[in-house]
Motif scaffolding. Sequence first.
Motif, mmCIF file in Angstrom:
data_model
loop_
_atom_site.group_PDB
_atom_site.id
_atom_site.type_symbol
_atom_site.label_atom_id
_atom_site.label_comp_id
_atom_site.label_asym_id
_atom_site.label_seq_id
_atom_site.Cartn_x
_atom_site.Cartn_y
_atom_site.Cartn_z
ATOM 1 N N PRO A 17 -21.827 -49.645 -48.107
ATOM 2 C CA PRO A 17 -19.856 -49.826 -47.011
ATOM 3 C C PRO A 17 -20.762 -48.701 -45.765
ATOM 4 O O PRO A 17 -20.936 -49.246 -44.533
ATOM 5 N N GLU A 18 -21.498 -47.686 -46.397
ATOM 6 C CA GLU A 18 -20.555 -45.992 -45.551
ATOM 7 C C GLU A 18 -22.294 -46.294 -44.806
ATOM 8 O O GLU A 18 -21.588 -46.368 -43.458
ATOM 9 N N LEU A 19 -23.183 -46.866 -45.134
ATOM 10 C CA LEU A 19 -24.529 -46.973 -44.385
ATOM 11 C C LEU A 19 -24.468 -47.942 -43.401
ATOM 12 O O LEU A 19 -24.674 -48.289 -42.538
ATOM 13 N N ARG A 20 -23.463 -49.219 -43.557
ATOM 14 C CA ARG A 20 -23.745 -50.434 -42.542
ATOM 15 C C ARG A 20 -22.662 -49.397 -42.123
ATOM 16 O O ARG A 20 -22.490 -50.698 -40.496
ATOM 17 N N GLN A 21 -21.622 -48.832 -41.985
ATOM 18 C CA GLN A 21 -20.567 -49.098 -41.135
ATOM 19 C C GLN A 21 -20.109 -47.183 -41.063
ATOM 20 O O GLN A 21 -18.887 -46.802 -41.527
ATOM 21 N N PRO A 22 -21.223 -46.428 -40.426
ATOM 22 C CA PRO A 22 -21.500 -44.571 -40.307
ATOM 23 C C PRO A 22 -20.264 -44.544 -40.264
ATOM 24 O O PRO A 22 -20.109 -43.095 -39.833
ATOM 25 N N VAL A 23 -19.356 -45.634 -38.624
ATOM 26 C CA VAL A 23 -18.530 -44.408 -38.192
ATOM 27 C C VAL A 23 -17.498 -44.818 -39.398
ATOM 28 O O VAL A 23 -17.120 -43.603 -38.647
ATOM 29 N N GLY A 111 -21.750 -41.913 -60.433
ATOM 30 C CA GLY A 111 -22.687 -42.882 -59.660
ATOM 31 C C GLY A 111 -21.011 -42.709 -58.401
ATOM 32 O O GLY A 111 -21.644 -42.975 -56.965
ATOM 33 N N ARG A 112 -19.942 -43.481 -58.476
ATOM 34 C CA ARG A 112 -19.000 -43.332 -56.862
ATOM 35 C C ARG A 112 -18.843 -41.561 -56.734
ATOM 36 O O ARG A 112 -18.767 -41.010 -55.467
ATOM 37 N N THR A 113 -18.988 -40.490 -57.759
ATOM 38 C CA THR A 113 -18.447 -39.490 -57.791
ATOM 39 C C THR A 113 -19.591 -38.875 -56.859
ATOM 40 O O THR A 113 -19.493 -38.404 -55.568
ATOM 41 N N LEU A 114 -20.932 -39.279 -56.869
ATOM 42 C CA LEU A 114 -22.168 -38.820 -56.444
ATOM 43 C C LEU A 114 -21.484 -39.087 -54.495
ATOM 44 O O LEU A 114 -22.867 -38.463 -53.241
ATOM 45 N N LYS A 115 -21.262 -40.875 -54.749
ATOM 46 C CA LYS A 115 -21.445 -40.838 -53.033
ATOM 47 C C LYS A 115 -20.349 -40.278 -52.064
ATOM 48 O O LYS A 115 -20.978 -40.015 -50.899
ATOM 49 N N GLU A 116 -19.193 -40.402 -53.228
ATOM 50 C CA GLU A 116 -18.222 -39.129 -52.563
ATOM 51 C C GLU A 116 -18.974 -37.761 -52.091
ATOM 52 O O GLU A 116 -18.378 -36.895 -50.801
ATOM 53 N N VAL A 117 -20.206 -37.543 -52.417
ATOM 54 C CA VAL A 117 -20.302 -36.257 -51.949
ATOM 55 C C VAL A 117 -21.423 -36.133 -51.097
ATOM 56 O O VAL A 117 -21.835 -35.677 -50.440
ATOM 57 N N VAL A 118 -22.253 -37.080 -51.280
ATOM 58 C CA VAL A 118 -23.025 -37.293 -50.499
ATOM 59 C C VAL A 118 -22.693 -37.607 -48.447
ATOM 60 O O VAL A 118 -22.617 -36.721 -47.838
ATOM 61 N N VAL A 119 -20.813 -38.504 -48.617
ATOM 62 C CA VAL A 119 -20.552 -38.676 -47.444
ATOM 63 C C VAL A 119 -20.380 -37.092 -46.882
ATOM 64 O O VAL A 119 -19.998 -36.616 -46.158
ATOM 65 N N LEU A 120 -19.705 -36.737 -47.914
ATOM 66 C CA LEU A 120 -18.957 -34.856 -47.940
ATOM 67 C C LEU A 120 -19.526 -33.957 -47.136
ATOM 68 O O LEU A 120 -19.555 -33.495 -46.060
ATOM 69 N N LEU A 121 -20.879 -34.144 -47.934
ATOM 70 C CA LEU A 121 -22.246 -32.999 -47.236
ATOM 71 C C LEU A 121 -22.466 -33.545 -45.649
ATOM 72 O O LEU A 121 -23.287 -32.834 -44.849
ATOM 73 N N THR A 122 -22.723 -34.443 -45.967
ATOM 74 C CA THR A 122 -22.892 -35.864 -43.988
ATOM 75 C C THR A 122 -22.195 -35.071 -43.391
ATOM 76 O O THR A 122 -22.635 -34.368 -42.302
ATOM 77 N N GLN A 123 -21.012 -35.410 -43.938
ATOM 78 C CA GLN A 123 -19.554 -34.631 -42.988
ATOM 79 C C GLN A 123 -19.874 -33.016 -42.765
ATOM 80 O O GLN A 123 -19.617 -32.994 -41.137
ATOM 81 N N ALA A 124 -19.317 -32.422 -43.359
ATOM 82 C CA ALA A 124 -20.050 -31.314 -42.975
ATOM 83 C C ALA A 124 -21.108 -31.234 -41.951
ATOM 84 O O ALA A 124 -20.555 -29.809 -41.353
ATOM 85 N N LEU A 125 -22.611 -31.493 -42.489
ATOM 86 C CA LEU A 125 -23.186 -30.817 -41.812
ATOM 87 C C LEU A 125 -23.515 -32.170 -40.201
ATOM 88 O O LEU A 125 -23.581 -30.161 -39.148
ATOM 89 N N LEU A 126 -22.327 -32.427 -40.283
ATOM 90 C CA LEU A 126 -22.131 -33.118 -38.812
ATOM 91 C C LEU A 126 -20.819 -32.000 -37.843
ATOM 92 O O LEU A 126 -21.418 -32.355 -37.369
ATOM 93 N N ILE A 127 -19.684 -31.514 -38.853
ATOM 94 C CA ILE A 127 -19.023 -29.897 -38.162
ATOM 95 C C ILE A 127 -19.919 -28.850 -38.027
ATOM 96 O O ILE A 127 -20.208 -28.171 -36.502
ATOM 97 N N LEU A 128 -20.933 -28.637 -38.689
ATOM 98 C CA LEU A 128 -22.267 -27.241 -38.324
ATOM 99 C C LEU A 128 -22.500 -28.010 -37.265
ATOM 100 O O LEU A 128 -22.983 -26.221 -36.517
ATOM 101 N N LEU A 129 -23.195 -29.048 -37.039
ATOM 102 C CA LEU A 129 -24.008 -29.733 -35.610
ATOM 103 C C LEU A 129 -23.088 -28.554 -34.859
ATOM 104 O O LEU A 129 -23.537 -28.445 -33.776
ATOM 105 N N LEU A 130 -21.950 -30.103 -34.396
ATOM 106 C CA LEU A 130 -21.662 -29.906 -33.728
ATOM 107 C C LEU A 130 -20.891 -28.622 -33.386
ATOM 108 O O LEU A 130 -21.119 -28.763 -32.350
#
Lengths: 261, 329
Positions: A17-23, A111-130
């Motif tokens: 669902p995160e990939l389908r709706q990255p927003v 599996g559930r926890t890893l997904k949370e971590v992937v989302v978290l790290l993506t968000q962190a990278l996004l902040i760093l990029l900004l």
Amino acid sequence: MKVLTDTRTAFARELKPELRQPVGLLFTMMLPFLLLALFAPLLSNSGAGPGAGGGPAGAGSPWQWFVPGMLVLLGLSATAGAGASLLNEISSGAFERLLVTPLNRAAMLVGRTLKEVVVLLTQALLILLLLLPTDFRLHLPGALAGLVLLGVFGVGIGALSFTLALHSRRRQTLFYGVQQVVFFPLLLLSGVLLPITEAAAPTWLYVLSRINPVTHVVEAERALFDGQLIESVVLYGFLAAGAIAMLGVTAGIRGMRNASA
Amino acid sequence: MIHTRGLTRSFRAKGETVEAVRGLDLDIEAGSVVAFLGPNGAGKTTSLRMLTTLLPPTAGTATVAGHDVVADPAGVRRRIGYLGQGNSAGTGFRVMDELVTQGRAYGLRRAEAHARAERLLDALELEGLARRTVGTLSGGQRRRLDIAMALVHEPALLFLDEPSTGLDPHSRANIWEHVLRLHKDLGATIVFTTHYLEEADLWAGRVLVVDHGRVIADDSPERLKAELAGDLITFTTADPADTGPAATRARTLRAVREVTVEDREVRVRTSDGDVRLPELLRDLDAAGIRVHSTRLARPTLDDVFLTLTGRTLRESADADIPTTPHQGA
């Protein structure tokens, strides 16, 4: 082998669902984003930031001090909400449907926890990029180590959030009650917004902040994002995050096993 | 396929122990279609949850598909399908994604899971919805998706907990069509709970009538109805004064179990009502009593429940359906 396949199945289910709706990623990173935009600019004039939390005094840009704390806040807030999604599935029947499959229980948690971590790290990278266009300086090795630490921390908080949800399956208010009671003290006592130093804070407050494991994660992140890898605060940070992760995963797996017992 | 001995589950509620299921002894053969019929709170769902490893028994044992539910729950889970009362698919997920996840959870390869999901979507009239988010489906569509999720690994034993509650007749028939296809084509054993008597009557080869945590009757719907309820002949006489004498005569007839008079109607509970009715008419005729109208009703499982408990299933199950007052049958 089955544990790995099952972990991948559980992880893939949650990530789709995160990939389908990255927003959706943007909504759970609202709090740190707003603090960066509307609060951090105040720091440059107040002089509150730099020098606290293990970093060298007067390290220049307030971003340098503030951003690592925001990443930890991101981990604390977004990942802690993970349990809420599980709680929804518990009440709708979707979780029961998974419990009745032969999926490995540990894999369901991991599996559930890893997904949370992937989302978290993506968000962190996004902040760093900004922040790249600002005077925030990115020390690459330190930043990478900082993200690893954030990932470990995210595993712990995510798994603890799932554990809490599993224990709240008969009274949902427990989840939100505990989350509220725990989240803000952990946040405020970690010195994310303002430094809690021996000089500036009353002794009791300082002691409480030292006991708070999140404080050590924040201090380690600050050192790492300042490019200092070989520091005792970094070690303490990894120890604190590792302990939270161990506790979370152990309790979470037990919670999953007991969900149908 | 299923063997239980003394299977019991109690809950603690407000300091009191409530026994939801009391000492269930059950043997279900492979390939049968079995219904748990009873009012809400009778222990149907609790029984099913124990058999599907979702709830550990407080006492007793259960072997399901050759594996003990407590000692080897994973062995049971691999071999069964389950449709719960809730929605099986997560609200924020896409229909196809959830179906594929189910297949993967049972060890199917991705391509195989995908192919089966496609077939099930077509079969359950869900074609074109593969990419829809579950939360946007209608109630009937969601329930059919639940069925698809329970069937994706073609289980040899399928548990359905109130499969058609809240569905329109068309969706209900559609769901049963697919469940029974699994039964006919692959010889799957079907165990379901319901408080719709028609559903138990129509589809089950064997009905377990459950009340207060116990099985109070266990047989085919036909035998239950014939033995525990019987047919109901209702008649009125041309002259109201003949009502009493007619009832007295009816009581002397062969195989009549009970005769009651209600307003001006004489109600005769008997087996083989189709044979008994002409006999009754000839008898009354010979006695000079003119019959004005007759009605023959085949028994329902509700009559069975009434015989067993003194309550009707309808008044126990859903309060909004008005019931006619019965006197002990």
